[in-house]
Design a protein around this motif. Structure first.
Motif, PDB file in Angstrom:
ATOM      1  N   VAL A   1      13.511   1.050   8.792  1.00 33.29           N
ATOM      2  CA  VAL A   1      12.566   0.803   7.700  1.00 33.29           C
ATOM      3  C   VAL A   1      11.334   0.093   8.251  1.00 33.29           C
ATOM      4  CG1 VAL A   1      12.181  -0.471   5.539  1.00 33.29           C
ATOM      5  CG2 VAL A   1      14.315   0.815   5.880  1.00 33.29           C
ATOM      6  N   TYR A   2      11.531  -0.886   9.104  1.00 39.03           N
ATOM      7  CA  TYR A   2      10.425  -1.613   9.726  1.00 39.03           C
ATOM      8  C   TYR A   2       9.501  -0.645  10.467  1.00 39.03           C
ATOM      9  CZ  TYR A   2       8.015  -4.926  12.822  1.00 39.03           C
ATOM     10  OH  TYR A   2       7.067  -5.641  13.494  1.00 39.03           O
ATOM     11  N   GLU A   3      10.074   0.229  11.288  1.00 34.94           N
ATOM     12  CA  GLU A   3       9.271   1.195  12.055  1.00 34.94           C
ATOM     13  C   GLU A   3       8.468   2.110  11.140  1.00 34.94           C
ATOM     14  OE1 GLU A   3      11.265   3.427  15.161  1.00 34.94           O
ATOM     15  OE2 GLU A   3      12.476   1.676  15.668  1.00 34.94           O
TER      16      GLU A   3
ATOM     17  N   VAL B   1       7.531   1.514   7.938  1.00 33.08           N
ATOM     18  CA  VAL B   1       6.500   0.732   7.254  1.00 33.08           C
ATOM     19  C   VAL B   1       5.360   0.408   8.222  1.00 33.08           C
ATOM     20  CG1 VAL B   1       5.979  -1.475   6.113  1.00 33.08           C
ATOM     21  CG2 VAL B   1       8.042  -0.201   5.497  1.00 33.08           C
ATOM     22  N   GLU B   2       5.696   0.118   9.468  1.00 31.35           N
ATOM     23  CA  GLU B   2       4.676  -0.196  10.468  1.00 31.35           C
ATOM     24  C   GLU B   2       3.692   0.965  10.633  1.00 31.35           C
ATOM     25  OE1 GLU B   2       4.664  -2.320  14.808  1.00 31.35           O
ATOM     26  OE2 GLU B   2       6.131  -0.718  14.504  1.00 31.35           O
ATOM     27  N   GLN B   3       4.128   2.180  10.412  1.00 27.13           N
ATOM     28  CA  GLN B   3       3.283   3.373  10.556  1.00 27.13           C
ATOM     29  C   GLN B   3       2.607   3.773   9.249  1.00 27.13           C
ATOM     30  OE1 GLN B   3       5.919   6.428  11.982  1.00 27.13           O
ATOM     31  NE2 GLN B   3       6.752   5.113  13.563  1.00 27.13           N
ATOM     32  N   THR B   4       2.863   3.038   8.178  1.00 28.55           N
ATOM     33  CA  THR B   4       2.415   3.439   6.845  1.00 28.55           C
ATOM     34  C   THR B   4       1.107   2.748   6.471  1.00 28.55           C
ATOM     35  OG1 THR B   4       4.720   3.743   6.216  1.00 28.55           O
ATOM     36  CG2 THR B   4       3.129   3.609   4.423  1.00 28.55           C
ATOM     37  N   HIS B   5       0.035   3.541   6.449  1.00 29.55           N
ATOM     38  CA  HIS B   5      -1.281   3.027   6.045  1.00 29.55           C
ATOM     39  C   HIS B   5      -1.457   3.139   4.535  1.00 29.55           C
ATOM     40  CE1 HIS B   5      -2.757   2.837  10.188  1.00 29.55           C
ATOM     41  NE2 HIS B   5      -2.114   3.969  10.368  1.00 29.55           N
ATOM     42  N   GLU B   6      -1.003   4.248   3.968  1.00 29.61           N
ATOM     43  CA  GLU B   6      -1.076   4.483   2.527  1.00 29.61           C
ATOM     44  C   GLU B   6       0.270   4.115   1.921  1.00 29.61           C
ATOM     45  OE1 GLU B   6      -3.924   5.453   1.032  1.00 29.61           O
ATOM     46  OE2 GLU B   6      -4.858   5.442   3.009  1.00 29.61           O
ATOM     47  N   GLY B   7       0.248   3.552   0.739  1.00 38.08           N
ATOM     48  CA  GLY B   7       1.485   3.124   0.098  1.00 38.08           C
ATOM     49  C   GLY B   7       2.470   4.269  -0.105  1.00 38.08           C
TER      50      GLY B   7
ATOM     51  N   HIS C   1      15.022  -3.846   2.175  1.00 39.82           N
ATOM     52  CA  HIS C   1      14.339  -4.192   3.427  1.00 39.82           C
ATOM     53  C   HIS C   1      12.822  -4.295   3.230  1.00 39.82           C
ATOM     54  CE1 HIS C   1      18.037  -4.200   5.554  1.00 39.82           C
ATOM     55  NE2 HIS C   1      18.197  -2.877   5.584  1.00 39.82           N
ATOM     56  N   CYS C   2      12.271  -3.454   2.371  1.00 38.41           N
ATOM     57  CA  CYS C   2      10.836  -3.540   2.087  1.00 38.41           C
ATOM     58  C   CYS C   2      10.497  -4.874   1.426  1.00 38.41           C
ATOM     59  CB  CYS C   2      10.390  -2.382   1.205  1.00 38.41           C
ATOM     60  SG  CYS C   2      10.227  -0.817   2.085  1.00 38.41           S
TER      61      CYS C   2
ATOM     62  N   ASN D   1       8.129 -10.267   1.814  1.00 29.23           N
ATOM     63  CA  ASN D   1       8.313 -11.727   1.809  1.00 29.23           C
ATOM     64  C   ASN D   1       7.848 -12.369   3.108  1.00 29.23           C
ATOM     65  OD1 ASN D   1       9.295 -11.758  -0.792  1.00 29.23           O
ATOM     66  ND2 ASN D   1      11.435 -11.646  -0.162  1.00 29.23           N
ATOM     67  N   THR D   2       7.939 -11.650   4.231  1.00 28.90           N
ATOM     68  CA  THR D   2       7.488 -12.200   5.512  1.00 28.90           C
ATOM     69  C   THR D   2       6.005 -11.973   5.758  1.00 28.90           C
ATOM     70  OG1 THR D   2       7.976 -10.183   6.752  1.00 28.90           O
ATOM     71  CG2 THR D   2       9.753 -11.818   6.565  1.00 28.90           C
ATOM     72  N   GLY D   3       5.369 -11.191   4.871  1.00 26.46           N
ATOM     73  CA  GLY D   3       3.945 -10.906   5.035  1.00 26.46           C
ATOM     74  C   GLY D   3       3.665  -9.686   5.893  1.00 26.46           C
ATOM     75  N   PHE D   4       4.701  -9.019   6.411  1.00 28.12           N
ATOM     76  CA  PHE D   4       4.495  -7.842   7.248  1.00 28.12           C
ATOM     77  C   PHE D   4       4.055  -6.645   6.417  1.00 28.12           C
ATOM     78  CE2 PHE D   4       5.908  -3.932   9.286  1.00 28.12           C
ATOM     79  CZ  PHE D   4       5.277  -4.051  10.524  1.00 28.12           C
ATOM     80  N   ALA D   5       4.543  -6.563   5.181  1.00 31.55           N
ATOM     81  CA  ALA D   5       4.204  -5.446   4.294  1.00 31.55           C
ATOM     82  C   ALA D   5       3.573  -5.994   3.022  1.00 31.55           C
ATOM     83  CB  ALA D   5       5.451  -4.632   3.959  1.00 31.55           C
ATOM     84  N   GLU D   6       2.916  -5.103   2.310  1.00 41.09           N
ATOM     85  CA  GLU D   6       2.340  -5.474   1.020  1.00 41.09           C
ATOM     86  C   GLU D   6       2.629  -4.357   0.021  1.00 41.09           C
ATOM     87  OE1 GLU D   6      -1.670  -6.247   2.191  1.00 41.09           O
ATOM     88  OE2 GLU D   6      -2.173  -4.146   2.395  1.00 41.09           O
TER      89      GLU D   6
END
Length: 171
Positions: A27-29, A31-37, A57-58, A63-68
């Motif tokens: 999931v992290y990988e 999301v890391e590649q996701t520019h558009e929601g 996981h999202c 919560n950690t600030g890595f995703a929005e």
């Protein structure tokens, strides 16, 4: 002799990825590649996890600030936090390059940008986009390189400013 199809190869790669990573890592990988929601369902499909697992996981990544997040009607869309990625790139460059290397790289990139401006008689990649014909392969390649150089220049300048500010605060 059997021939593997692209689908067979893709399924094999997916199976290896799933075996070698945890659901959170996948999931992290993604999301890391996701520019558009993207929705939790879309992310779940790409990360090879269930929708509730992707959502859980999202939420942790938010919560950690890595995703929005952003809302699309009733659907929560997740994407990487661009500011956090940018700050990570700035910190990483600052840690891996000293002040002299940063200044040298900035000068080199500014020179490269000037060459694009002179070659195409324009002041920006956006202006070049307006001038290029669809079949001008070299021009489109230069456009991509110019945009990348401009982004890298901005990061290098920010790293230099960050370095300067850090030194001022500790002096």
């Amino acid at each position: 002799m059997t021939t593997e199809t692209w689908d067979d190869i893709n399924e094999h790669v997916k199976a290896e990825w799933k075996a070698d990573t945890t659901p959170f890592e996948r999931v992290y990988e993604i999301v890391e590649q996701t520019h558009e929601g993207q929705s939790a369902a879309e992310l779940a499909e790409r990360a090879l996890v269930s929708e509730p697992t992707a959502r859980r996981h999202c939420k942790a990544l938010v919560n950690t600030g890595f995703a929005e997040t952003e809302m699309d009607g009733q659907t929560t869309l997740y994407r990487r936090n661009s500011d956090r990625i940018l700050m990570s790139r700035i910190r990483e460059l600052r840690e891996n390059a000293d002040r002299t290397e940063l200044i040298s790289g900035i000068k080199r990139m500014k020179s490269e940008i000037r060459r694009y401006e002179d070659r195409y008689d324009v002041v920006s990649p956006e202006e070049l986009t307006q001038k290029l014909d669809a079949d001008e392969t070299e021009g489109w390649d230069d456009l991509t390189a110019w945009k990348t150089t401009r982004q890298n220049l901005a990061v290098a300048q920010a790293a230099l400013a960050y370095d300067e500010a850090s030194h001022q605060l500790t002096a």
